[in-house]
Design a protein around this motif. Structure first.
Motif, PDB file in Angstrom:
ATOM      1  N   PHE A   1      99.084  24.716  61.920  1.00 49.88           N
ATOM      2  CA  PHE A   1     100.468  25.099  61.618  1.00 49.88           C
ATOM      3  C   PHE A   1     101.416  24.231  62.453  1.00 49.88           C
ATOM      4  CE2 PHE A   1     104.188  27.851  62.045  1.00 49.88           C
ATOM      5  CZ  PHE A   1     104.276  28.543  60.838  1.00 49.88           C
ATOM      6  N   SER A   2     101.093  24.117  63.750  1.00 55.96           N
ATOM      7  CA  SER A   2     101.937  23.320  64.647  1.00 55.96           C
ATOM      8  C   SER A   2     101.931  21.854  64.254  1.00 55.96           C
ATOM      9  CB  SER A   2     101.426  23.430  66.090  1.00 55.96           C
ATOM     10  OG  SER A   2     101.463  24.758  66.487  1.00 55.96           O
TER      11      SER A   2
ATOM     12  N   ARG B   1     104.965  34.740  59.284  1.00 56.62           N
ATOM     13  CA  ARG B   1     104.457  33.443  59.766  1.00 56.62           C
ATOM     14  C   ARG B   1     102.929  33.404  59.641  1.00 56.62           C
ATOM     15  NH1 ARG B   1     108.979  34.253  63.319  1.00 56.62           N
ATOM     16  NH2 ARG B   1     107.770  35.401  64.863  1.00 56.62           N
ATOM     17  N   GLU B   2     102.294  34.542  59.924  1.00 59.07           N
ATOM     18  CA  GLU B   2     100.829  34.574  59.801  1.00 59.07           C
ATOM     19  C   GLU B   2     100.392  34.352  58.351  1.00 59.07           C
ATOM     20  OE1 GLU B   2      99.125  38.138  61.505  1.00 59.07           O
ATOM     21  OE2 GLU B   2     100.121  37.742  63.405  1.00 59.07           O
ATOM     22  N   ARG B   3     101.155  34.934  57.418  1.00 61.20           N
ATOM     23  CA  ARG B   3     100.761  34.783  56.014  1.00 61.20           C
ATOM     24  C   ARG B   3     100.844  33.317  55.580  1.00 61.20           C
ATOM     25  NH1 ARG B   3     103.521  36.553  50.478  1.00 61.20           N
ATOM     26  NH2 ARG B   3     102.595  34.731  49.479  1.00 61.20           N
TER      27      ARG B   3
ATOM     28  N   SER C   1      95.017  27.017  56.959  1.00 59.98           N
ATOM     29  CA  SER C   1      93.653  27.556  57.134  1.00 59.98           C
ATOM     30  C   SER C   1      93.584  28.594  58.248  1.00 59.98           C
ATOM     31  CB  SER C   1      92.638  26.452  57.459  1.00 59.98           C
ATOM     32  OG  SER C   1      92.967  25.260  56.834  1.00 59.98           O
ATOM     33  N   GLY C   2      94.639  29.369  58.426  1.00 57.81           N
ATOM     34  CA  GLY C   2      94.615  30.434  59.440  1.00 57.81           C
ATOM     35  C   GLY C   2      94.690  29.924  60.873  1.00 57.81           C
TER      36      GLY C   2
END
Ligand code: ADP
Length: 469
Positions: A289-290, A274-276, A283-284
């Motif tokens: 993401f949400s 998920r982090e990748r 953009s980290g």
């Protein structure tokens, strides 16, 4: 509180540390402490609690380190003024699979321990194998293959035991010591797993192996419930009535209800995957993401993805595979679609593999989420939609230890009609975070079927097909 008020201890002999919790009769935590193996027991030179041997597959922990940790934590409790006379019962959990080899004569020493010396000195000559294999060990492929062959294959072994052969499992570890270290094996009078070894230290005699799992008790799971830990890897605990063992996942006895079963499924590509995708597509930022999850539709317009950066356990597959609504493989997705495809794919896989093991979603099913990603409400919304069930969160700090302390109380009333569920009634209730969106189930039913079919296309050659005939 009166000085003599009863209290109960829960212990957790985990990979990296030894933890203890004391609770009172209202289940309030009144004492908590830990000893970290790497930091507090430097002389054993472990990294994350273990030694990885030069073959990179053999992973062990010094058994005397665990004993010295117990000496140390008891000293800490004593010097903090902890009143041991209040303890009515104790219970403990140990890291799964690890094994301890007691040397001939050890039971006599265990029976006659002197209070004048620390345990690690009294017991130093008691082990025929000084470095205990632990759950991270993967050096027993030969033993796994011959075990599966002996019973007719991987599925046959799963039908008998609840799991196919796994390298970390204690039976295969014992078989390796038997064949590679026959002298040590011959000197062994008793083999314990880490939890029964720890219980033996308190009993001054060999404790039998228990088939309970403290996590489950600590999380207050009930029939039909699922606990899901969204940590470095993702893990599913299920309450199952009629299990169907499969090549993926493991079936165990249920510690809370002797008529039921518990299943465990492990997914390696959890938070790191998920982090990748967060880094590549958001953009980290978890916020971004949400937002992508919020602005995309349930079912992702039929786009489905498989994201296995490292070779997955459930199912055995690797790589990133994307399919459009017509089941055509495509090289990439727009960023928002990619994010939703990842999260929907991860949760559809969990539901499909849980159902393969015999799990059935019931109207009263609750999902109890823990681990780092359970702080993300949008991720939990997708989880709720895919499983068509409400999602609750629980504060799992030390849930295994706490589960043990509850079991300690339950142990005292064993033989009466009081169930563990009755015992834990006073414990904090899980908190409702999200409920499924209307219509989600109709969207996911056909998608789950497509996901399961597409999964067949991305599977690696199963390991069992390499079995010697
Ligand atoms: P461990 O398996 O080491 O106990 P944790 O349960 O602490 O792991 O989870 C750590 C992971 O939680 C991190 O790798 C991170 O990816 C994830 N995480 C933390 N915050 C969020 C968030 N807001 N949304 C999604 N994932 C998150």
């Amino acid at each position: 509180m009166a000085a003599s008020a009863p209290c109960y201890l829960g212990w957790d002999f985990s990979t990296q540390q030894l933890k203890v919790i004391a609770i009172d009769e209202q289940l309030r935590v009144i004492y908590e402490d830990n000893v970290q193996f790497d930091k507090d027991l430097l002389e054993f030179g472990t990294h994350c609690g273990v030694h990885v041997q030069s073959d990179k597959r053999t992973v062990t922990s010094p058994v005397l380190m665990w004993i010295k940790a117990l000496d140390m934590i008891l000293e800490k409790m004593k010097s903090s003024g902890f009143d041991f006379s209040r303890v009515r019962a104790l219970s403990g959990a140990g890291q799964q699979h690890g094994s301890v080899y007691w040397k001939e004569g050890a039971s006599q020493i265990l029976k006659n321990l002197s209070p004048d010396l620390p345990l690690h000195q009294l017991l130093k000559a008691c082990f025929s194998v000084s470095d205990s294999p632990v759950w991270m060990d993967s050096s027993t492929t030969t033993q796994c293959l011959s075990l599966e062959k002996a019973v007719g294959g991987a599925q046959d072994l799963a039908n008998i035991t609840g799991s196919r052969a796994c390298e970390r499992f204690t039976g295969n570890q014992i078989a390796k010591i038997y064949s590679q270290n026959p002298e040590a094996y011959a000197q062994t009078e008793r083999i314990s797993v880490v939890s029964s070894f720890a219980a033996s230290l308190f009993l001054g005699a060999y404790a039998p192996i228990d088939y309970c799992d403290a996590s489950l008790a600590g999380m207050k799971l009930e029939e039909g419930d699922i606990a899901i830990s969204l940590g470095t890897s993702d893990t599913l605990f299920l309450w199952i009535q009629e299990p169907t063992p499969a090549l993926e996942g493991h079936i165990f006895c249920n510690p809370v209800d002797s008529q039921a079963y518990m299943a465990l499924l492990c997914f390696k590509n959890g938070s790191l995957m998920r982090e990748r995708i967060r880094d590549d597509c958001a953009s980290g930022s978890w916020d971004e993401f949400s937002k992508a999850l919020k602005c995309t539709v349930i079912g992702n317009n039929g786009n489905i993805g498989f994201y296995f950066e490292v070779i997955e356990i459930t199912p055995e597959a690797v790589g990133i595979h994307r399919f459009n609504r017509d089941n055509k493989k495509v090289p990439d997705f727009p960023k928002e679609v990619e994010i939703r495809a990842l999260i929907e794919g991860q949760f559809m896989a969990k539901r499909i593999h849980a159902e393969k093991l015999g799990y059935k979603i019931m109207p009263r099913t609750r999902i109890l989420a823990t681990g780092g990603a359970s702080h993300n409400k949008e991720i939990l919304q997708v989880l709720s939609d895919v499983f068509s069930a409400p999602v609750y969160t629980i504060d799992t700090a030390n849930s295994a230890c706490l589960g043990c302390a509850y079991r300690a109380i339950h142990g005292l009333v064993a033989g009466t009609s009081v169930s563990l569920v009755d015992v834990v009634k006073l414990a904090p209730e899980p908190r409702l975070v999200v409920i499924p969106n209307a219509g989600a189930d109709q969207v996911y039913q056909p998608l789950l079927k497509r996901y399961a079919d597409l999964e067949q296309k991305v599977l690696c050659t199963p390991v069992s097909s390499h079995l010697p005939k």
